[in-house]
Motif scaffolding. Structure first.
Motif, PDB file in Angstrom:
ATOM      1  N   PRO A  27       0.805  -1.225   0.000  1.00 24.50           N
ATOM      2  CA  PRO A  27       0.000   0.000   0.000  1.00 24.50           C
ATOM      3  C   PRO A  27       0.840   1.278   0.000  1.00 24.50           C
ATOM      4  O   PRO A  27       1.902   1.326   0.618  1.00 24.50           O
ATOM      5  CB  PRO A  27      -0.813  -0.111   1.295  1.00 24.50           C
ATOM      6  CG  PRO A  27      -0.042  -1.030   2.168  1.00 24.50           C
ATOM      7  CD  PRO A  27       0.655  -1.993   1.250  1.00 24.50           C
ATOM      8  N   ALA A  28       0.338   2.286  -0.718  1.00 21.13           N
ATOM      9  CA  ALA A  28       0.937   3.620  -0.689  1.00 21.13           C
ATOM     10  C   ALA A  28       0.142   4.442   0.307  1.00 21.13           C
ATOM     11  O   ALA A  28      -1.076   4.568   0.191  1.00 21.13           O
ATOM     12  CB  ALA A  28       0.874   4.241  -2.075  1.00 21.13           C
ATOM     13  N   ILE A  29       0.829   4.957   1.314  1.00 21.70           N
ATOM     14  CA  ILE A  29       0.152   5.670   2.391  1.00 21.70           C
ATOM     15  C   ILE A  29       0.526   7.145   2.342  1.00 21.70           C
ATOM     16  O   ILE A  29       1.689   7.505   2.519  1.00 21.70           O
ATOM     17  CB  ILE A  29       0.557   5.063   3.755  1.00 21.70           C
ATOM     18  CG1 ILE A  29       0.157   3.578   3.784  1.00 21.70           C
ATOM     19  CG2 ILE A  29      -0.083   5.837   4.904  1.00 21.70           C
ATOM     20  CD1 ILE A  29       0.756   2.814   4.950  1.00 21.70           C
ATOM     21  N   SER A  30      -0.459   7.989   2.063  1.00 20.53           N
ATOM     22  CA  SER A  30      -0.211   9.423   1.982  1.00 20.53           C
ATOM     23  C   SER A  30      -0.920  10.113   3.140  1.00 20.53           C
ATOM     24  O   SER A  30      -2.144  10.076   3.232  1.00 20.53           O
ATOM     25  CB  SER A  30      -0.737   9.961   0.644  1.00 20.53           C
ATOM     26  OG  SER A  30      -1.083  11.326   0.753  1.00 20.53           O
ATOM     27  N   THR A  31      -0.147  10.726   4.031  1.00 20.55           N
ATOM     28  CA  THR A  31      -0.777  11.425   5.160  1.00 20.55           C
ATOM     29  C   THR A  31      -1.643  12.572   4.640  1.00 20.55           C
ATOM     30  O   THR A  31      -2.717  12.819   5.172  1.00 20.55           O
ATOM     31  CB  THR A  31       0.273  11.958   6.163  1.00 20.55           C
ATOM     32  OG1 THR A  31       1.424  12.411   5.446  1.00 20.55           O
ATOM     33  CG2 THR A  31       0.682  10.900   7.144  1.00 20.55           C
ATOM     34  N   GLY A  32      -1.184  13.239   3.569  1.00 20.38           N
ATOM     35  CA  GLY A  32      -1.974  14.318   2.985  1.00 20.38           C
ATOM     36  C   GLY A  32      -3.351  13.817   2.559  1.00 20.38           C
ATOM     37  O   GLY A  32      -4.372  14.430   2.864  1.00 20.38           O
ATOM     38  N   ASN A  33      -3.375  12.651   1.863  1.00 18.13           N
ATOM     39  CA  ASN A  33      -4.653  12.084   1.420  1.00 18.13           C
ATOM     40  C   ASN A  33      -5.523  11.677   2.598  1.00 18.13           C
ATOM     41  O   ASN A  33      -6.741  11.870   2.579  1.00 18.13           O
ATOM     42  CB  ASN A  33      -4.432  10.861   0.529  1.00 18.13           C
ATOM     43  CG  ASN A  33      -3.976  11.263  -0.869  1.00 18.13           C
ATOM     44  OD1 ASN A  33      -4.055  12.434  -1.236  1.00 18.13           O
ATOM     45  ND2 ASN A  33      -3.486  10.307  -1.627  1.00 18.13           N
ATOM     46  N   ILE A  34      -4.922  11.102   3.628  1.00 16.36           N
ATOM     47  CA  ILE A  34      -5.702  10.666   4.797  1.00 16.36           C
ATOM     48  C   ILE A  34      -6.342  11.883   5.476  1.00 16.36           C
ATOM     49  O   ILE A  34      -7.517  11.867   5.843  1.00 16.36           O
ATOM     50  CB  ILE A  34      -4.822   9.874   5.797  1.00 16.36           C
ATOM     51  CG1 ILE A  34      -4.359   8.554   5.147  1.00 16.36           C
ATOM     52  CG2 ILE A  34      -5.579   9.603   7.101  1.00 16.36           C
ATOM     53  CD1 ILE A  34      -3.362   7.756   5.970  1.00 16.36           C
ATOM     54  N   ILE A  35      -5.564  12.966   5.587  1.00 14.33           N
ATOM     55  CA  ILE A  35      -6.102  14.173   6.229  1.00 14.33           C
ATOM     56  C   ILE A  35      -7.216  14.791   5.371  1.00 14.33           C
ATOM     57  O   ILE A  35      -8.269  15.183   5.884  1.00 14.33           O
ATOM     58  CB  ILE A  35      -4.990  15.220   6.481  1.00 14.33           C
ATOM     59  CG1 ILE A  35      -3.918  14.654   7.427  1.00 14.33           C
ATOM     60  CG2 ILE A  35      -5.573  16.499   7.067  1.00 14.33           C
ATOM     61  CD1 ILE A  35      -2.637  15.478   7.493  1.00 14.33           C
ATOM     62  N   ARG A  36      -6.995  14.837   4.042  1.00 18.66           N
ATOM     63  CA  ARG A  36      -8.032  15.413   3.165  1.00 18.66           C
ATOM     64  C   ARG A  36      -9.314  14.584   3.200  1.00 18.66           C
ATOM     65  O   ARG A  36     -10.418  15.114   3.170  1.00 18.66           O
ATOM     66  CB  ARG A  36      -7.511  15.551   1.731  1.00 18.66           C
ATOM     67  CG  ARG A  36      -6.643  16.797   1.537  1.00 18.66           C
ATOM     68  CD  ARG A  36      -6.252  16.999   0.087  1.00 18.66           C
ATOM     69  NE  ARG A  36      -5.341  15.974  -0.363  1.00 18.66           N
ATOM     70  CZ  ARG A  36      -4.013  16.032  -0.229  1.00 18.66           C
ATOM     71  NH1 ARG A  36      -3.458  17.082   0.338  1.00 18.66           N
ATOM     72  NH2 ARG A  36      -3.246  15.056  -0.644  1.00 18.66           N
ATOM     73  N   GLU A  37      -9.157  13.270   3.295  1.00 15.70           N
ATOM     74  CA  GLU A  37     -10.307  12.372   3.400  1.00 15.70           C
ATOM     75  C   GLU A  37     -11.073  12.662   4.700  1.00 15.70           C
ATOM     76  O   GLU A  37     -12.310  12.748   4.706  1.00 15.70           O
ATOM     77  CB  GLU A  37      -9.786  10.926   3.391  1.00 15.70           C
ATOM     78  CG  GLU A  37     -10.836   9.841   3.591  1.00 15.70           C
ATOM     79  CD  GLU A  37     -11.827   9.775   2.444  1.00 15.70           C
ATOM     80  OE1 GLU A  37     -11.368   9.836   1.288  1.00 15.70           O
ATOM     81  OE2 GLU A  37     -13.039   9.670   2.723  1.00 15.70           O
ATOM     82  N   ALA A  38     -10.330  12.860   5.786  1.00 13.91           N
ATOM     83  CA  ALA A  38     -10.953  13.183   7.076  1.00 13.91           C
ATOM     84  C   ALA A  38     -11.705  14.502   6.976  1.00 13.91           C
ATOM     85  O   ALA A  38     -12.784  14.677   7.553  1.00 13.91           O
ATOM     86  CB  ALA A  38      -9.892  13.245   8.173  1.00 13.91           C
TER      87      ALA A  38
END
Ligand code: ADP
Ligand code: ZN
Length: 209
Positions: A27-38
């Motif tokens: 898996p590619a884990i992007s903190t930016g994407n996780i935060i934007r999803e939140a």
């Protein structure tokens, strides 16, 4: 293999993370994407992070460290993972070490500041699902429309030119010292990210051999 992608905002970490994900099936884990999803789903964490993000500042270490701790505990990380956008500060890197996470390789994608601003101006994201596009390097099939969910493509607030400058500033001050941190651990690979996406991918794959 546990991999970290380093580099300035807009250096192409996300694009290369996807390529590695396909090649190694991790898996590619992007903190930016996780935060934007939140943010899209309106969670408390997302709302807290919004003001930092919009201004191009880093979200506090404890918030992103918590995100990563939870994410790395998921089953799909058992055979390895790619971190895109984490760590971004020395304390974040130290937190990874303290968690007992062993990093195999740190790939730093280098693009000079002058080229970053121009690249960022072409970046678009889907307002609904968060998928990323680029007007030159990764065009959607139809202008302004997401390939996967048909959502509207927008420019991220933090991709506006003045915010990009402050993000570059933050990168040089807070994130770039990580190069020395991982160099001292003999894990750092520096590659050129200025040319075509495929050229960079070739260098990334060489770094993984
Ligand atoms: P890019 O893809 O342009 O490098 P990201 O999508 O990774 O940018 O990150 C966007 C914003 O999310 C950052 O400017 C910051 O506010 C926040 N963020 C993401 N990852 C981290 C992190 N590891 N530490 C602190 N803030 C982060
Ligand atoms: Zn979409």
């Amino acid at each position: 293999m546990n991999i970290i992608l380093l580099g300035a905002p807009g250096a192409g970490k996300g694009t290369q993370a996807e390529k590695i994900c396909q090649k190694l099936d991790i898996p590619a884990i992007s903190t930016g994407n996780i935060i934007r999803e939140a943010l899209r789903s309106g969670t408390e964490m997302g709302l807290k992070a919004k003001s930092y993000m919009d201004e191009g500042k880093l979200v506090p270490d404890e918030v992103v460290i918590g995100i990563i701790k939870d994410r790395l505990a998921c089953d799909d990380c058992a055979n390895g993972f790619i971190l895109d956008g984490f760590p971004r500060t020395i304390p974040q890197a130290e937190a990874l070490d303290k968690m007992g996470v062993v990093i195999d390789r740190v790939i730093d994608i280098e693009v000079p500041d002058e080229k970053i601003a121009a690249r960022m101006s072409g970046r678009r994201v889907c307002a609904d699902c968060g998928a990323s596009y680029h007007l030159e390097h990764k065009k959607p099939k139809a202008d302004g429309v997401c390939d996967t969910c048909a959502g509207t493509l927008i420019q991220r607030k933090d991709d506006h030119p003045d915010t990009v400058l402050s993000r570059l500033d933050v990168y040089h001050k807070e994130t770039e010292p990580l190069k020395d941190y991982y160099k001292a651990q003999n894990k750092l690979w520096i590659i050129d990210g200025q040319d075509k996406v495929e050229d960079t991918t070739k260098l990334v794959f060489e770094a993984l051999e």
